[in-house]
Design a protein around this motif. Structure first.
Motif, PDB file in Angstrom:
ATOM      1  N   LYS A 133     -21.151  19.720  17.122  1.00 56.39           N
ATOM      2  CA  LYS A 133     -20.534  20.908  16.544  1.00 56.39           C
ATOM      3  C   LYS A 133     -19.301  20.430  15.780  1.00 56.39           C
ATOM      4  O   LYS A 133     -18.368  19.873  16.368  1.00 56.39           O
ATOM      5  CB  LYS A 133     -20.145  21.894  17.641  1.00 56.39           C
ATOM      6  N   VAL A 134     -19.298  20.629  14.464  1.00 60.13           N
ATOM      7  CA  VAL A 134     -18.317  19.967  13.598  1.00 60.13           C
ATOM      8  C   VAL A 134     -17.552  20.959  12.726  1.00 60.13           C
ATOM      9  O   VAL A 134     -18.110  21.926  12.208  1.00 60.13           O
ATOM     10  CB  VAL A 134     -19.020  18.927  12.694  1.00 60.13           C
ATOM     11  N   ALA A 135     -16.261  20.680  12.575  1.00 62.59           N
ATOM     12  CA  ALA A 135     -15.422  21.408  11.620  1.00 62.59           C
ATOM     13  C   ALA A 135     -14.875  20.430  10.588  1.00 62.59           C
ATOM     14  O   ALA A 135     -14.652  19.249  10.887  1.00 62.59           O
ATOM     15  CB  ALA A 135     -14.275  22.106  12.327  1.00 62.59           C
ATOM     16  N   LEU A 136     -14.673  20.929   9.384  1.00 62.13           N
ATOM     17  CA  LEU A 136     -14.000  20.172   8.333  1.00 62.13           C
ATOM     18  C   LEU A 136     -12.787  20.986   7.900  1.00 62.13           C
ATOM     19  O   LEU A 136     -12.925  22.122   7.440  1.00 62.13           O
ATOM     20  CB  LEU A 136     -14.925  19.935   7.143  1.00 62.13           C
ATOM     21  N   VAL A 137     -11.601  20.412   8.073  1.00 60.54           N
ATOM     22  CA  VAL A 137     -10.364  21.095   7.694  1.00 60.54           C
ATOM     23  C   VAL A 137      -9.836  20.468   6.410  1.00 60.54           C
ATOM     24  O   VAL A 137      -9.528  19.272   6.375  1.00 60.54           O
ATOM     25  CB  VAL A 137      -9.305  20.981   8.803  1.00 60.54           C
ATOM     26  N   ASP A 138      -9.761  21.259   5.356  1.00 57.84           N
ATOM     27  CA  ASP A 138      -9.258  20.769   4.075  1.00 57.84           C
ATOM     28  C   ASP A 138      -7.749  21.011   4.022  1.00 57.84           C
ATOM     29  O   ASP A 138      -7.298  22.123   3.771  1.00 57.84           O
ATOM     30  CB  ASP A 138      -9.965  21.469   2.918  1.00 57.84           C
ATOM     31  N   LEU A 139      -6.971  19.952   4.248  1.00 58.91           N
ATOM     32  CA  LEU A 139      -5.511  20.054   4.214  1.00 58.91           C
ATOM     33  C   LEU A 139      -4.930  19.665   2.861  1.00 58.91           C
ATOM     34  O   LEU A 139      -3.715  19.628   2.706  1.00 58.91           O
ATOM     35  CB  LEU A 139      -4.881  19.153   5.291  1.00 58.91           C
ATOM     36  N   ASP A 140      -5.785  19.370   1.904  1.00 60.10           N
ATOM     37  CA  ASP A 140      -5.318  19.001   0.569  1.00 60.10           C
ATOM     38  C   ASP A 140      -5.170  20.264  -0.282  1.00 60.10           C
ATOM     39  O   ASP A 140      -6.162  20.966  -0.512  1.00 60.10           O
ATOM     40  CB  ASP A 140      -6.315  18.042  -0.085  1.00 60.10           C
ATOM     41  N   PRO A 141      -3.962  20.589  -0.741  1.00 64.79           N
ATOM     42  CA  PRO A 141      -3.785  21.792  -1.564  1.00 64.79           C
ATOM     43  C   PRO A 141      -4.693  21.848  -2.790  1.00 64.79           C
ATOM     44  O   PRO A 141      -4.996  22.931  -3.293  1.00 64.79           O
ATOM     45  CB  PRO A 141      -2.305  21.716  -1.976  1.00 64.79           C
TER      46      PRO A 141
END
Length: 220
Positions: A30-38
Motif C-alpha cells: 500500500k503506497v503513497a507518493l507525496v509531491d513536496l516540490d512546488p
C-alpha cells in the motif's frame, strides 16, 4: 517506510525516480507518493494538475494506478518560505501512518521541505547522473546529511554504468544504473508512470528490472 528522493541538482531524474519507484512498490504494498516540490513534477507525471489553491499538506489525495498521490499545491511555496519544520514533519508522518511505503519527491534544493523530508525518512535515495555538477551536488548533500545524522543511497540515472565518489561519509553509492529511454519522455507527456506505459505498450518491458534492483538496494 518513508523513502525520500532527493538531490538539490535539477535534471537528475528525481521526479522520474519518485513516480516509477512508487508505482513499482505499489504492486506489493500500500503506497503513497507525496509531491513536496512546488513545481509539481510528480503530480503532473500522474496526470494531475497542480492545485492552484492553498491546500494543507496531507488533506487531499487521488488514487491512480494503485498509488495514493498527494499532489503539489501553491501552498507548498508558503511552507518552503515560512513553514515550520516540526509541523511539516508531523504532517508527513501522519500521511505515512496509513501506508506500507511512502515515497517523497522533493524540490531541487536543501530548503525546509527537503530537510523535513530527510528528517522523517527511513531511507534516503539520491539519484545522480554521470556529470560533474551532479556529483558535486552529492558532496553538498553528504555534508547536510552529516549534520542531520542521516545516511543516503545514491544510484545512477541515464546510464547503465554506475558512478561513485570516494571520501563521502553519509552517502553510499550502489551498483544500480537506470538507462536513458524515450519511454520516460513519452510517459511523462501522457501523464502516466513509465513502467505503466511500458507494460501496456511492450510485450517485454525492460525498465521494470532496473527498479527491481533499486528496490532491493533500498530495502536491504
Amino acid at each position: 517506510m518513508i523513502v525520500t528522493v532527493i538531490n538539490q541538482k535539477g535534471g537528475v531524474g528525481k521526479t522520474t525516480t519518485s513516480v516509477n519507484l512508487s508505482y513499482y512498490l505499489s504492486k506489493r504494498r500500500k503506497v503513497a507518493l507525496v509531491d513536496l516540490d512546488p513545481e509539481g513534477g510528480s503530480t503532473v507525471s500522474f496526470g494531475i494538475k497542480r492545485d492552484q489553491n492553498e491546500v494543507k499538506l496531507g488533506t487531499k489525495s487521488v488514487n491512480i494506478f494503485n498509488v495514493e498521490v498527494y499532489p503539489a499545491s501553491v501552498g507548498l511555496l508558503k511552507l518552503e518560505l515560512g513553514g515550520d519544520i516540526n509541523e511539516i514533519t508531523k504532517d508527513i508522518r501522519k500521511i505515512a501512518e496509513n501506508y506500507d511505503a511512502t515515497v517523497i519527491d522533493t524540490p531541487p534544493n536543501l530548503g525546509k521541505l527537503a530537510v523535513s523530508a530527510m528528517i522523517v525518512a527511513d531511507r534516503i535515495v539520491s539519484p545522480v547522473t554521470p556529470q560533474p555538477l551532479s556529483l558535486e551536488a552529492v558532496k553538498n548533500l553528504d555534508s547536510r546529511l552529516n549534520s542531520l545524522k542521516k545516511g543516503a543511497l545514491s544510484f545512477t540515472n541515464f546510464s547503465t554504468k554506475p558512478v561513485s565518489l570516494e571520501g563521502l561519509s553519509s552517502v553510499k553509492f550502489v551498483q544500480v544504473g537506470i538507462p536513458q529511454s524515450r519511454v520516460f519522455v513519452e510517459a511523462s507527456r501522457l501523464g502516466v508512470p513509465a513502467l505503466r506505459y511500458e507494460e501496456v505498450r511492450n510485450k517485454r518491458p525492460r525498465l521494470q528490472s532496473y527498479f527491481e534492483s533499486l528496490e532491493k538496494a533500498i530495502v536491504e
